[in-house]
Scaffold this active site. Structure first.
Site, PDB file in Angstrom:
ATOM      1  N   GLU A  38      26.321  41.075  32.191  1.00 50.04           N
ATOM      2  CA  GLU A  38      27.613  41.286  30.974  1.00 50.04           C
ATOM      3  C   GLU A  38      28.484  40.125  31.541  1.00 50.04           C
ATOM      4  O   GLU A  38      28.781  39.768  32.467  1.00 50.04           O
ATOM      5  CB  GLU A  38      28.538  42.671  31.715  1.00 50.04           C
ATOM      6  CG  GLU A  38      27.974  43.662  31.113  1.00 50.04           C
ATOM      7  CD  GLU A  38      28.931  45.218  31.266  1.00 50.04           C
ATOM      8  OE1 GLU A  38      30.015  44.974  31.279  1.00 50.04           O
ATOM      9  OE2 GLU A  38      28.298  46.130  31.755  1.00 50.04           O
ATOM     10  N   GLU A  97      27.879  48.740  37.205  1.00 46.58           N
ATOM     11  CA  GLU A  97      29.215  48.603  37.994  1.00 46.58           C
ATOM     12  C   GLU A  97      29.767  49.753  38.922  1.00 46.58           C
ATOM     13  O   GLU A  97      30.540  50.486  38.806  1.00 46.58           O
ATOM     14  CB  GLU A  97      30.438  48.475  36.844  1.00 46.58           C
ATOM     15  CG  GLU A  97      30.205  47.191  36.024  1.00 46.58           C
ATOM     16  CD  GLU A  97      31.356  46.872  35.135  1.00 46.58           C
ATOM     17  OE1 GLU A  97      32.218  47.666  34.928  1.00 46.58           O
ATOM     18  OE2 GLU A  97      31.285  45.762  34.614  1.00 46.58           O
TER      19      GLU A  97
END
Ligand code: AHR
Length: 498
Positions: free
Chosen positions: A291, A172
């Protein structure tokens, strides 16, 4: 509502990829400590791993497990987590504001994974470290022997290399919450250089470059384009991350979360293909949806055990899931299957205690959350090839995701076996569904399981761990190649055929 679904044996999306059923273990909260590792627990094995949890992970049917983060990886020095345990340092983890004892590291985790029959997927810290530490970790993990770091692994008690195939280039990196977050331009360059160096060591590695942390990120789309313009030639996957929750009690929108996931996948693939085409590349970029889950993110900010103290394994992100959450998880997994032509790896985030299908109590039992069931059943029943169904069902208007079908479905077929997965998003009415199986060899129903409850907010808890379990859908029938089934409101169903 009434729905009609047509299945055509020739309408193949792609193979059922075992990696679709991946999960994720982060050093966060009680995922590792008192989750999968608790040396004093009555079920602990000689390595300190809870065997009750191992059994549940096997039943869950996970395949690839991403490790050790997540946000955690961006402050992680992998060297801290190998070698004699008594010499491993305690460190502060800034991303979750807690302490990391490093008592479980790469070698222990790989040993645990073997008990569960899963594949290891490793993330390297590109945020606050760099190319050399990533190469060192690769050498430690994968080189057979005869080099400084492979011999160190052997001296540490792991003679065989871990042979990790899938590697994430950070986590991320578009998120301002990420330690060492970057612009797309900066990250794209670093990811490309790190990937090129790692492939110089082993050209068969499968490398995942960070895409967006969510389709709502302000840089979504531009991020993928810029990062891939730098790294396209060196990486094999671009990642997607998506979490969903009920907002302001709007269950109808929440049940249609898959609509957003489909949009996300389509947009990332369009962007990746655009970059690939511009580069005249023959390579086709796939997605690692590494995710995804339901996560009540906003609620945690107020309630979690995070304060100025630095604590080891605090209770963090311990969502307790409802029936409606399980229906959405089942539906998201159906969506990943529907795109198995290009989404070739995925990770349910996470595995134990932290936004997880499996919960544990320190010194006490382990139990299945509602979300455990659709994942476990789909992993067990989906095999062979995914078929694209033609769904004829009424739609409803959602505030967050526009028009959505009241019934969603996907099917898989493997020789004379098949499986159909369905959801009914209607909040109050049963759905009467007919499924045309012509062209499929299956002649009888072998199993039916429906997850539903009069209370869509029913949960499994420590006090009542079996409150929600799937039950047989006894009304399902197959005659003359047509399957009929009734789906309760807010429900998920699997039907196996043979
Ligand atoms: O899964 C929990 C967290 O969600 C991960 O650490 C991070 O990557 C994401 O924001």
């Amino acid at each position: 509502p009434r729905a009609h679904i047509g299945l055509d044996r020739r309408a193949v999306v792609g193979p059922v990829r075992r990696r679709t059923f991946g999960s994720f273990v982060e050093h966060l909260g009680r995922c590792v400590y008192t989750g999968l590792y608790e040396p004093d627990h009555p079920t602990a094995n000689e390595d300190g791993f809870r065997t009750d949890v191992v059994e549940l992970v096997r039943e869950l049917g996970t395949t690839t497990v991403r490790y050790p983060g997540g946000n955690f990886v961006s402050g992680f020095r992998w060297e801290d987590s190998v070698g004699p345990r008594e010499q491993r340092p305690v460190r502060r983890d800034l991303s979750w504001h807690s302490l990391e004892s490093n008592q479980v590291g790469l070698d222990e985790f790989a040993k645990w994974l073997k008990l569960t029959g899963s594949e290891l997927m490793l993330a390297v810290n590109v945020a606050t470290r760099g190319i050399l530490p990533a190469l060192d970790l690769l050498e430690y993990a994968n080189h057979p022997s005869g080099t400084a770091l492979s011999d160190l692994r052997i001296a540490n008690g792991t003679p065989e290399p871990h042979d990790v195939r899938m590697w994430c280039l950070g986590n991320e990196m578009d998120g301002p919450w990420q330690t060492g977050f970057m612009t797309a331009d900066d990250y794209g360059k670093i990811a490309a250089r790190t990937a090129a160096a790692m492939k110089a060591a082993d050209q068969d590695l499968e490398l995942v470059v960070c895409g967006s942390s969510g389709s709502g990120m302000p840089t979504f789309g531009d991020w993928e384009r810029t990062v891939l313009e730098h790294s396209y030639d060196y990486v094999d996957y671009v990642s997607c991350h998506a979490y969903y929750q009920v907002h302001d009690g709007d269950l109808g929108s929440f049940l249609a979360s898959s609509v957003d996931m489909e949009f996300f996948i389509d947009t990332v693939l369009a962007t990746a293909d655009h970059v690939g085409h511009k580069r005249q590349s023959k390579k086709r970029m796939n997605i690692s949806f590494d995710e995804w889950n339901v996560w009540y993110l906003e609620e945690h900010k107020a309630s979690d055990e995070v304060n100025d103290e630095w604590r080891h394994a605090p209770r963090q992100l311990e969502d307790v899931y409802t029936v409606a959450d399980a229906v959405v998880v089942g539906n998201l997994l159906m969506t990943l299957l529907k795109r198995s032509d290009r989404v070739t790896s995925a990770s349910l985030a996470q595995l134990v205690n932290v936004i997880a299908p499996i919960m544990t109590e320190p010194g006490g039992p382990a139990w299945r959350q509602t979300t455990f069931h659709p994942f476990s059943i789909t992993s067990r029943l989906a095999s062979g090839e995914v078929l694209r169904p033609v769904i004829d069902a009424p739609t409803y208007l959602t505030a967050r995701h526009g028009e959505a079908s009241l019934v969603d479905a996907v099917a898989t077929v493997d020789g004379d076996r098949a499986a159909v997965f369905l959801v009914n998003r209607d909040l109050t009415e049963n759905a009467q569904v007919t499924i045309d199986l012509h062209g499929l060899a299956a002649t009888r129903i072998t199993e039916t399981l429906t997850l539903a409850d009069a209370d869509p907010y029913a949960k499994n808890t420590l006090a009542d761990p079996l409150r929600v379990v799937p039950t047989a859908n006894t009304g399902a029938a197959l005659a003359d190649g047509v399957l009929t089934v009734e789906l309760p409101p807010v429900s998920w169903t699997a039907i196996a055929l043979g």
